[in-house]
Design an enzyme around this catalytic site. Sequence first.
Site, PDB file in Angstrom:
ATOM      1  N   GLY A  14      -1.883 -40.944 -61.678  1.00 39.31           N
ATOM      2  CA  GLY A  14      -1.575 -42.276 -62.193  1.00 39.31           C
ATOM      3  C   GLY A  14      -0.131 -42.696 -62.013  1.00 39.31           C
ATOM      4  CE  LYS A  15       2.598 -38.720 -58.322  1.00 41.09           C
ATOM      5  NZ  LYS A  15       1.191 -38.291 -58.380  1.00 41.09           N
ATOM      6  CB  SER A  47       8.539 -34.248 -56.423  1.00 41.77           C
ATOM      7  OG  SER A  47       8.218 -34.953 -57.593  1.00 41.77           O
ATOM      8  N   GLY A  94       3.934 -35.697 -60.784  1.00 40.77           N
ATOM      9  CA  GLY A  94       2.643 -35.263 -61.307  1.00 40.77           C
ATOM     10  C   GLY A  94       1.681 -34.964 -60.176  1.00 40.77           C
ATOM     11  CG  LEU A  95      -1.570 -32.087 -60.732  1.00 36.45           C
ATOM     12  CD1 LEU A  95      -2.771 -31.733 -61.607  1.00 36.45           C
ATOM     13  CD2 LEU A  95      -1.454 -31.104 -59.577  1.00 36.45           C
TER      14      LEU A  95
END
Length: 200
Positions: free
Chosen positions: A16-17, A85, A11-12
């Site tokens: 919140g990853k 990624s 994710g960007l």
Amino acid sequence: MAQGFTLWLTGLPASGKSAIAARLEESLLERGLEAERLDEGEIRQSWLPSLGHGAGERDGLTRLIGHFCNLLTRNGIVTIAASISPSQEIRNEIRSQIGRFVEVHVRCPAEVCAQRDASGNWARARAGELSGFVGADVPYEEPTNPEILLEADREDTEQAAKKIVRTLEILDWIPKAAGGDYDAADEAKITKRLKDLGYI
């Protein structure tokens, strides 16, 4: 030996990853599973502080994390990667190498990511002070068919981790927990998604 697999959270920046990956690791360890977490930000800070943000460095870091995931997975470990990624091609490449791979898209609007960003990198990138920043001058390629889609601006960390765990249970990749507290509508959506993708 138990079968390992990789959960790849993409994710960007500031979507919140990392927080979701950390909570997910806790949940899996609480169940007695062998789990390891690889966080792109921590790897950059602790191991590769001088690594730049150019395309070569960025793609190389993604592949390096993928390589570690492959090693852990084939040794029976549940591996959780939190990595921007941005390239779908490289994510697919890593998927093909690992095999037992679940792509988790932590989707969050850029404006929300920028508001949450404690590092100030979104602001610096938008001001032209930081180049090679994904979401500003580098495009992020959203996953086309992720096994799990999280709406990080609407779901909190706990909800997101529970959704991932329930998906793994439905896939029969982890044992089901007795008395799980799941929303029926969410469970139906998870099941439909996995059926559409050909898993069940």
